[in-house]
Design an enzyme around this catalytic site. Structure first.
Site, PDB file in Angstrom:
ATOM      1  CB  SER A  95      18.073   4.721  -4.252  1.00  9.58           C
ATOM      2  OG  SER A  95      18.162   3.461  -3.635  1.00  9.58           O
ATOM      3  CG  ASP A 217      10.209   1.650  -3.127  1.00 12.99           C
ATOM      4  OD1 ASP A 217      10.817   0.602  -3.422  1.00 12.99           O
ATOM      5  OD2 ASP A 217      10.768   2.766  -3.065  1.00 12.99           O
ATOM      6  CG  HIS A 245      13.872   1.844  -5.014  1.00 12.72           C
ATOM      7  ND1 HIS A 245      13.461   2.404  -3.817  1.00 12.72           N
ATOM      8  CD2 HIS A 245      15.231   1.939  -5.033  1.00 12.72           C
ATOM      9  CE1 HIS A 245      14.524   2.809  -3.140  1.00 12.72           C
ATOM     10  NE2 HIS A 245      15.598   2.554  -3.855  1.00 12.72           N
TER      11      HIS A 245
END
Length: 267
Positions: A95, A217, A245
């Protein structure tokens, strides 16, 4: 300050194997790698750490000025690599840590061998033809809600981020991780994350890079993965048959396999 204490550094695995550094995303800590790290550790030297303000990091090191943007976190990564005297590192950033890794590698590429960007996003806001997945109003609402009631935001947002409604225990685990973060620190990190724009930094990447996206996602849709792949020269793109995610929790076997195939060193 001792970097190992500051960032709660944990080193496991094969001392003679390629070095893999695992970096967690917003609201998380190194515990979210718990299903992937042991698999990697069979043939790799695995380095885990917590960003300052997360997990069991030293909260006395927190500085809202230093961590108002992602470069402070990137400097911490470079300090960690220097302190442990690590080179030829395969850096796996989940991320927001994907862009933290990009910033660190662009500044000191000699420390790195490869980058693995797991569900990355260089910019969360839609901007002209660029589709980041969120409007400005979306981000404003997200940040206002987080700052007004962090625990409530965590409970509501974690299942959206995790994206596996048929496995509610994963959403609860992520919510628990969010809730372990001090709300004031989380608010600063959230602004650094969701208001960041690292699109221009992608073109400066010179390292072999693997972009790993999920098929579904809500935070980093596939348009974003395609953008990152297109703007890092020579990069590879892998789409996991996974939802959400955080594939290191929802699809750990596939995530570990993607990392190992790219990192090399499997005997």
């Amino acid at each position: 300050m001792d970097v190992r204490v500051k960032n709660n550094v944990v080193v496991t695995g094969d001392p003679a194997g390629p070095v893999v550094v695992l970096a967690h995303g917003f609201g998380c800590d190194q515990n979210l790698w718990r299903l992937v790290a042991p698999v990697l550790a069979r043939n790799h030297r695995v380095v885990l750490f917590d960003h300052v303000g997360a997990g069991r990091s030293d909260l006395s090191a927190w500085d809202p000025g230093r961590y108002a943007g992602l470069r402070g976190y990137a400097e911490d990564v470079l300090d960690l690599l220097a302190d442990l005297d690590l080179r030829d590192v395969v850096f796996v950033g989940h991320s927001v840590s994907a862009m933290i890794g990009v910033l660190a590698a662009n500044r000191s590429p000699e420390r790195f061998a490869k980058l693995v960007l797991l569900t990355p996003s260089p910019h969360y806001l839609d901007d002209g033809d660029y589709r980041g997945g969120f409007s400005a109003a979306d981000i404003d609402e997200l940040l206002e809600s987080l700052e007004a009631n962090y625990l409530g935001w965590s409970a509501a947002m974690a299942p959206v981020v995790m994206g596996n409604p048929d496995r509610p225990e994963l959403g609860r685990e992520l919510a628990d991780s969010f809730c372990r973060t001090d709300p004031a620190i989380a608010a600063v990190f959230a602004r650094a994350t969701f208001l960041s724009d690292n699109r221009a930094d992608l073109a400066e990447v010179t390292l072999p890079t693997l972009v790993v996206e999920c098929a579904h996602d809500a935070i980093a849709p596939r348009e974003v993965g395609a953008y990152v792949h297109a703007h890092i020269r020579g990069s590879q793109l892998v789409t996991l048959d996974a939802t959400g995610h955080c594939p290191q929790l929802s699809a750990p076997e596939a995530t570990a396999e993607a990392i190992m195939s790219f990192a090399g060193g499997v005997r």
